[in-house]
Design a protein around this motif. Structure first.
Motif, PDB file in Angstrom:
ATOM      1  N   UNK A  26     -32.976  -0.976  14.968  1.00  0.00           N
ATOM      2  CA  UNK A  26     -32.771   0.637  14.708  1.00  0.00           C
ATOM      3  C   UNK A  26     -31.977   0.614  13.337  1.00  0.00           C
ATOM      4  N   UNK A  27     -31.130  -0.276  13.465  1.00  0.00           N
ATOM      5  CA  UNK A  27     -30.050  -0.205  12.162  1.00  0.00           C
ATOM      6  C   UNK A  27     -30.698  -1.314  11.046  1.00  0.00           C
ATOM      7  N   UNK A  28     -31.477  -0.625  10.217  1.00  0.00           N
ATOM      8  CA  UNK A  28     -32.562  -1.119   9.450  1.00  0.00           C
ATOM      9  C   UNK A  28     -31.883  -2.137   8.537  1.00  0.00           C
ATOM     10  N   UNK A  29     -32.734  -2.994   7.970  1.00  0.00           N
ATOM     11  CA  UNK A  29     -32.320  -4.130   6.957  1.00  0.00           C
ATOM     12  C   UNK A  29     -31.109  -3.787   6.041  1.00  0.00           C
ATOM     13  N   UNK A  30     -31.549  -2.487   5.527  1.00  0.00           N
ATOM     14  CA  UNK A  30     -30.435  -2.077   4.588  1.00  0.00           C
ATOM     15  C   UNK A  30     -28.860  -2.106   4.951  1.00  0.00           C
ATOM     16  N   UNK A  31     -28.723  -1.428   6.300  1.00  0.00           N
ATOM     17  CA  UNK A  31     -27.464  -1.546   6.656  1.00  0.00           C
ATOM     18  C   UNK A  31     -26.894  -2.880   7.363  1.00  0.00           C
ATOM     19  N   UNK A  32     -27.646  -3.929   7.603  1.00  0.00           N
ATOM     20  CA  UNK A  32     -27.017  -5.061   7.915  1.00  0.00           C
ATOM     21  C   UNK A  32     -26.757  -5.830   6.707  1.00  0.00           C
ATOM     22  N   UNK A  33     -27.491  -5.785   5.703  1.00  0.00           N
ATOM     23  CA  UNK A  33     -27.166  -6.452   4.273  1.00  0.00           C
ATOM     24  C   UNK A  33     -25.935  -5.685   3.918  1.00  0.00           C
ATOM     25  N   UNK A  34     -25.669  -4.471   3.879  1.00  0.00           N
ATOM     26  CA  UNK A  34     -24.548  -3.975   3.383  1.00  0.00           C
ATOM     27  C   UNK A  34     -23.298  -4.387   4.125  1.00  0.00           C
TER      28      UNK A  34
ATOM     29  N   UNK B 144     -40.368  15.686  18.277  1.00  0.00           N
ATOM     30  CA  UNK B 144     -41.121  14.413  18.455  1.00  0.00           C
ATOM     31  C   UNK B 144     -40.397  13.432  17.568  1.00  0.00           C
ATOM     32  N   UNK B 145     -39.296  12.885  18.005  1.00  0.00           N
ATOM     33  CA  UNK B 145     -38.568  12.206  17.446  1.00  0.00           C
ATOM     34  C   UNK B 145     -39.241  10.708  17.637  1.00  0.00           C
ATOM     35  N   UNK B 146     -39.523   9.941  16.413  1.00  0.00           N
ATOM     36  CA  UNK B 146     -40.049   8.539  16.801  1.00  0.00           C
ATOM     37  C   UNK B 146     -39.495   7.351  16.328  1.00  0.00           C
ATOM     38  N   UNK B 147     -38.219   7.633  15.359  1.00  0.00           N
ATOM     39  CA  UNK B 147     -37.415   6.511  15.282  1.00  0.00           C
ATOM     40  C   UNK B 147     -36.021   7.237  14.920  1.00  0.00           C
ATOM     41  N   UNK B 148     -35.011   6.498  15.700  1.00  0.00           N
ATOM     42  CA  UNK B 148     -33.566   7.221  15.144  1.00  0.00           C
ATOM     43  C   UNK B 148     -32.618   5.633  15.295  1.00  0.00           C
ATOM     44  N   UNK B 149     -31.566   5.853  14.757  1.00  0.00           N
ATOM     45  CA  UNK B 149     -30.615   4.698  14.588  1.00  0.00           C
ATOM     46  C   UNK B 149     -29.497   5.228  14.038  1.00  0.00           C
ATOM     47  N   UNK B 150     -28.296   4.113  13.780  1.00  0.00           N
ATOM     48  CA  UNK B 150     -27.204   4.440  13.069  1.00  0.00           C
ATOM     49  C   UNK B 150     -27.212   3.508  11.970  1.00  0.00           C
ATOM     50  N   UNK B 151     -26.664   3.677  10.954  1.00  0.00           N
ATOM     51  CA  UNK B 151     -26.329   2.933   9.787  1.00  0.00           C
ATOM     52  C   UNK B 151     -24.863   3.135   9.259  1.00  0.00           C
ATOM     53  N   UNK B 152     -24.165   2.240   8.623  1.00  0.00           N
ATOM     54  CA  UNK B 152     -22.777   2.569   8.092  1.00  0.00           C
ATOM     55  C   UNK B 152     -22.792   2.894   6.648  1.00  0.00           C
ATOM     56  N   UNK B 153     -22.255   3.872   6.710  1.00  0.00           N
ATOM     57  CA  UNK B 153     -21.862   4.195   5.034  1.00  0.00           C
ATOM     58  C   UNK B 153     -20.391   3.529   4.529  1.00  0.00           C
ATOM     59  N   UNK B 154     -20.407   2.811   3.572  1.00  0.00           N
ATOM     60  CA  UNK B 154     -19.307   2.087   3.168  1.00  0.00           C
ATOM     61  C   UNK B 154     -18.830   2.591   1.787  1.00  0.00           C
ATOM     62  N   UNK B 155     -17.562   2.418   1.636  1.00  0.00           N
ATOM     63  CA  UNK B 155     -17.095   2.792   0.163  1.00  0.00           C
ATOM     64  C   UNK B 155     -17.512   1.826  -0.779  1.00  0.00           C
TER      65      UNK B 155
ATOM     66  N   UNK C  94     -20.046   5.846  10.306  1.00  0.00           N
ATOM     67  CA  UNK C  94     -21.330   5.502  11.150  1.00  0.00           C
ATOM     68  C   UNK C  94     -22.186   6.950  10.748  1.00  0.00           C
ATOM     69  N   UNK C  95     -23.385   6.596  10.506  1.00  0.00           N
ATOM     70  CA  UNK C  95     -24.287   7.863  10.011  1.00  0.00           C
ATOM     71  C   UNK C  95     -25.535   7.749  11.134  1.00  0.00           C
ATOM     72  N   UNK C  96     -25.851   8.540  11.691  1.00  0.00           N
ATOM     73  CA  UNK C  96     -27.024   8.609  12.627  1.00  0.00           C
ATOM     74  C   UNK C  96     -28.200   9.097  11.753  1.00  0.00           C
ATOM     75  N   UNK C  97     -29.385   8.491  12.005  1.00  0.00           N
ATOM     76  CA  UNK C  97     -30.569   9.143  11.526  1.00  0.00           C
ATOM     77  C   UNK C  97     -31.808   9.426  12.354  1.00  0.00           C
ATOM     78  N   UNK C  98     -32.347  10.231  12.110  1.00  0.00           N
ATOM     79  CA  UNK C  98     -33.855  10.425  13.041  1.00  0.00           C
ATOM     80  C   UNK C  98     -34.966  10.642  12.130  1.00  0.00           C
ATOM     81  N   UNK C  99     -36.097  10.267  12.497  1.00  0.00           N
ATOM     82  CA  UNK C  99     -37.335  10.471  11.972  1.00  0.00           C
ATOM     83  C   UNK C  99     -38.333  11.170  12.904  1.00  0.00           C
ATOM     84  N   UNK C 100     -38.899  12.287  12.575  1.00  0.00           N
ATOM     85  CA  UNK C 100     -39.825  12.954  13.570  1.00  0.00           C
ATOM     86  C   UNK C 100     -40.940  13.184  13.016  1.00  0.00           C
ATOM     87  N   UNK C 101     -42.033  13.503  14.120  1.00  0.00           N
ATOM     88  CA  UNK C 101     -43.226  13.950  13.383  1.00  0.00           C
ATOM     89  C   UNK C 101     -43.060  15.466  13.177  1.00  0.00           C
TER      90      UNK C 101
END
Lengths: 528, 289
Positions: free
Chosen positions: B22-30, A100-111, A87-94
């Motif tokens: 919050x987990x955007x399109x790209x992640x779910x697609x992956x 002033x973080x406006x968006x944050x979330x978690x994406x998965x890094x896959x091999x 899992x990789x957390x991400x933040x977008x701020x002004x």
């Protein structure tokens, strides 16, 4: 010249490195199956953000942010465990301090995707500057700055951008990027040849890894990772959103469609496997949306971006849908074959898409961001005969003329063609009929030089000097390295050709070699 | 319609104005795609060609082992094959990953190198992809016991610099032509990458220290591209010593004979050409006498 002893030492260092790699692969083999991901085990051995961060494809409400986990970028899988999901957390701020973080979330890094992360961040404000970063385990990435596009159709007063191409790392340093990051830019366009596919080593200590022509997915991943270790390139990605398209060297020199550089020795089938590997790795390493994810050897890459009512960019793909280059991909005089109306540079579907977009556009400036030389370039201007480069639009004359005619007949507002590929700066007036210097000028072509490809270059080139003096539609040329900066307003398009005197060693200063201006409604180029 | 959301007008409707997933399109697609690719069912089988390798200890003449990926289902995929060699035999890749189309085999070339001091014996190479396992027997034989043997043949060779489509190993491959790197074909010669700069150097390390008394150097057969002046140097217990000097050579082969020395390596120090900007070497041969 470096000594043989020094090289021998480097070989030994490489050998040790391979030994370490062997141990990692052995671990996977011992279990009989790829090592399974343990959800609880989020530890990564070593700092994972060695390839920096990037953002790209800005829209009014969003932008793609990118990174890759690669603690050992020149090892298979970047030093990450095969099969591991992180899992990789991400933040977008002004603000840069992330107060002033406006968006944050978690994406998965896959091999399966080389542990790259592409987040299509939405819900952002138009024309707004944002800062972004990623976190994996206890590690935090560098901070990137990005900017969304203006609101759709909004009246905006200016757009500042740069376009670049051709960054062969073996032959030069990316000094131009050091200077580009000092600019105030909304976006950067990369027009192709982001990597080169050969195994050459050169003499600057910037030799290619792996030291062979790329073929497998691992090869392309390693090469893209090697390019992305460059600090100047990382800084350029961190400073601005990029919009990228590829040319030939991301796959193989002068490939088109299913034709390999080695055709017919390399069959269509074999080449399409190479192309699929190249495209997959390219998508993984670029800030592109899921919409651009290749399906095997097919990558939907051409796409359109609008910056308010000021400019609309049609980002073209001149490789995937092209007919094979004529006359052994060399130079030739025009004939019935080169002029065949059925010949395709971009394919019928992309041509239709381009014309549909141009017809509907309400933008003041209508831009084609593409790869190869668009204007006519007669290599024998003194002779009665003509001779053209078969890899450029001259080898696909009928389709070029259809586009030029469309610009002219449909009164497309201020057409501008952006070009890379040739490692030289050129500014050309696009003529309704290139064979008639009195014919109308319907738009302009701005050809940007390379970041490093071809090495140092020269301030003057007698050969091109003579050539250009015979070609009245070419208003400017230069063969040094650098980038092109454009300042676009409703009134005019101002182009600064920025060059560095050398790339064979670091630290070159930058200068503006020429400034050319095009006024709204008056196609043509004037020295500014 | 992958371009639709990029266009100016349709984008309005597509714009997400609230904090949605919050987990955007790209992640779910992956994740979706990844599931398909990590299925336990072996949908791809692997093969090795040739199925067995008989090699001599010549590290600069690598053997080519082609890994084949064969689809057993209709779904295109990307597959990794892990490769493990038995020391001291080396492979160029510990893993090869490739797109495997549904309707034909994909292949990935792997180079196998045997160091010059490898004892005769069996050194198997193991390939593995998912549950698939393939073993490639590698049988290493000794060099023939021949006093007239070329001791440089296939031995480890490096250079001060190397032109993009050339290879230092091309100078010890037993091939006396000047052929550039091609499709699945190594370069058969060497040239440097520093135009008009001299000296340039090529160095071959022998499998083990040996008595040497002759070095044959083949430069380009055409005088326009040929070396003119060079020194032959040998690495002995007393360090590097120049054992022969060649001056005014014009084209092709030159044979340097010298008082025998026991050497572990030979270096050619190239000083000048007959006008060409690059030093070229199509073959370097080292003999006992």
């Amino acid at each position: 010249m470096s000594s043989v002893e020094k090289l021998l030492a480097a070989r030994w260092a490489r050998r040790r490195f391979l030994t370490v790699t062997g141990a990692a692969a052995g671990l996977a083999l011992a279990t009989g199956l790829p090592v399974a991901a343990t959800p609880a085990d989020q530890r990564i051995r070593g700092y994972p953000f060695t390839l920096g961060i990037a953002s790209g494809d800005p829209l009014p409400d969003g932008v793609v942010i990118w990174t890759r986990l690669a603690p050992e970028p020149l090892e298979p899988f970047g030093g990450m465990e095969y099969g591991k999901k992180v899992p990789v957390r991400w933040e977008v701020a002004e603000d840069e301090a992330f107060r002033r973080v406006v968006r944050r979330g978690t994406a998965f890094a896959l091999s399966e995707y080389a542990h790259t992360v592409h987040v299509d961040v939405r819900g952002l404000r138009p024309s707004a500057e944002y800062f972004y970063r990623f976190m994996a385990g206890s590690d935090i990435s560098p901070v990137g700055r990005t900017k969304t596009a203006p609101a759709l159709g909004a009246a905006i007063s200016n757009l500042n951008f740069a376009f670049v191409s051709c960054q062969h790392r073996v032959v030069g340093y990316y000094t131009a990027y050091q200077h580009m990051v000092q600019e105030d830019l909304d976006v950067v366009f990369h027009l192709g040849d982001y990597i080169y596919e050969g195994g050459d080593q050169g003499t600057l200590g910037r030799g290619h890894f792996p030291a062979r022509t790329l073929a497998t997915l691992d090869d392309f991943r390693l090469r893209l990772a090697q390019y992305k270790t460059d600090p100047d390139l990382q800084a350029a990605h961190a400073a601005f959103p990029w919009i990228v398209t590829l040319d030939d060297h991301e796959v193989l020199s002068n490939w088109v469609s299913k034709y390999s550089f080695y055709y017919p020795q390399e069959s269509f089938e074999q080449f399409l496997v190479r192309r699929a590997n190249a495209f997959r790795a390219y998508w993984e390493h670029m800030p592109l949306r899921l919409a651009q994810l290749p399906q095997g050897p097919d990558m939907p890459l051409y796409r359109r971006f609008a910056f308010g009512d000021l400019a609309e960019f049609n980002v073209l793909d001149t490789r995937q849908y092209r007919d094979d280059q004529l006359y052994n991909d060399g130079t030739a005089p025009p004939d019935a074959l080169t002029r065949d109306p059925a010949r395709q540079m971009i394919g019928a579907q992309q041509e239709q898409w381009l014309f549909d977009g141009l017809r509907k556009s309400g933008a003041t400036w209508n831009v084609l961001a593409q790869q190869v030389f668009f204007s006519q370039l007669d290599l024998d201007p003194n002779d009665a005969g003509e001779r053209y480069v078969m890899d450029a639009w001259d080898g696909y004359e009928a389709q070029r003329n259809r586009i030029v005619d469309f610009f002219h007949d449909r009164n497309i507002a201020n057409p501008v063609v952006l070009t890379g590929d040739v490692h030289a700066n050129n500014a050309c007036e696009i003529k309704k009929n290139f064979d008639d210097s009195d014919s109308a000028t319907v738009g302009v072509e701005l050809v940007g030089t390379s970041i490093s490809s071809s090495g140092d270059g020269a301030d003057t080139d007698p050969g091109r000097d003579a050539l250009a003096s015979q070609l009245p539609h070419i208003k400017y040329y230069n063969v040094q390295r650098g980038y092109v900066r454009c300042e676009v307003t409703p009134e005019q398009w101002r182009t600064d050709f920025k060059v560095v005197p050398y790339v064979s060693r670091p630290g070159a200063p930058i200068r503006t070699d020429a400034t050319l201006v095009t006024e709204n409604g008056r196609p043509g180029l004037e020295l500014g | 319609m992958f371009h639709a959301h990029m266009t100016t007008r349709r984008g309005v409707a597509a714009a997400v104005l609230v904090v949605a997933p919050l987990v955007a399109v790209a992640s779910s697609g992956q994740i979706t795609t990844a599931k398909a690719e990590t299925r336990k069912d072996p949908t791809v089988t692997i093969s090795a060609s040739p199925q067995r390798l008989d090699l001599l200890p010549r590290p600069c003449i690598p053997a080519l082992l082609t890994v084949g990926f064969h689809h057993q289902s209709g779904q295109p995929t990307y597959t990794s094959a892990f490769i493990r060699s038995t020391a001291p035999v080396r492979v160029s890749d510990e893993v090869v990953t490739t797109y495997v189309p549904p309707d034909y085999a994909a292949t990935a070339p792997v180079e196998v190198r045997v160091p010059g001091d490898t004892p005769p014996g069996e050194y198997p190479i193991y390939l593995e992809a998912g549950r698939e396992r393939v073993t490639v027997p590698v049988v290493v034989s000794a060099e023939p016991d021949d006093p007239n043997r070329n001791l440089a043949l296939g031995q480890a060779t490096i250079a001060s610099s190397t032109g993009g489509v050339l290879d230092p190993c091309g100078a010890v491959d037993g091939n006396h032509t000047y052929t550039l790197l091609g499709y699945n074909r190594p370069a058969t010669a060497w040239a440097d990458a520093t135009p008009s700069e001299f000296p340039d150097q090529v160095q071959t390390t022998l499998a083990k220290p040996a008595q040497i008394g002759r070095v044959d150097l083949y430069t380009h057969a055409d005088r326009r591209f040929a070396l003119r002046d060079w020194d032959v140097q040998a690495l002995t217990d007393g360090g590097w010593q120049t054992v022969a000097q060649v001056r005014g050579h014009t084209a092709g082969r030159y044979s340097s004979r010298f008082a025998p020395v026991t050497a572990s390596a030979v270096r050619i120090n190239m000083l000048a050409t007959n006008g060409y900007a690059y030093s070229t070497l199509v073959e370097l041969e080292i003999y006992q006498q």
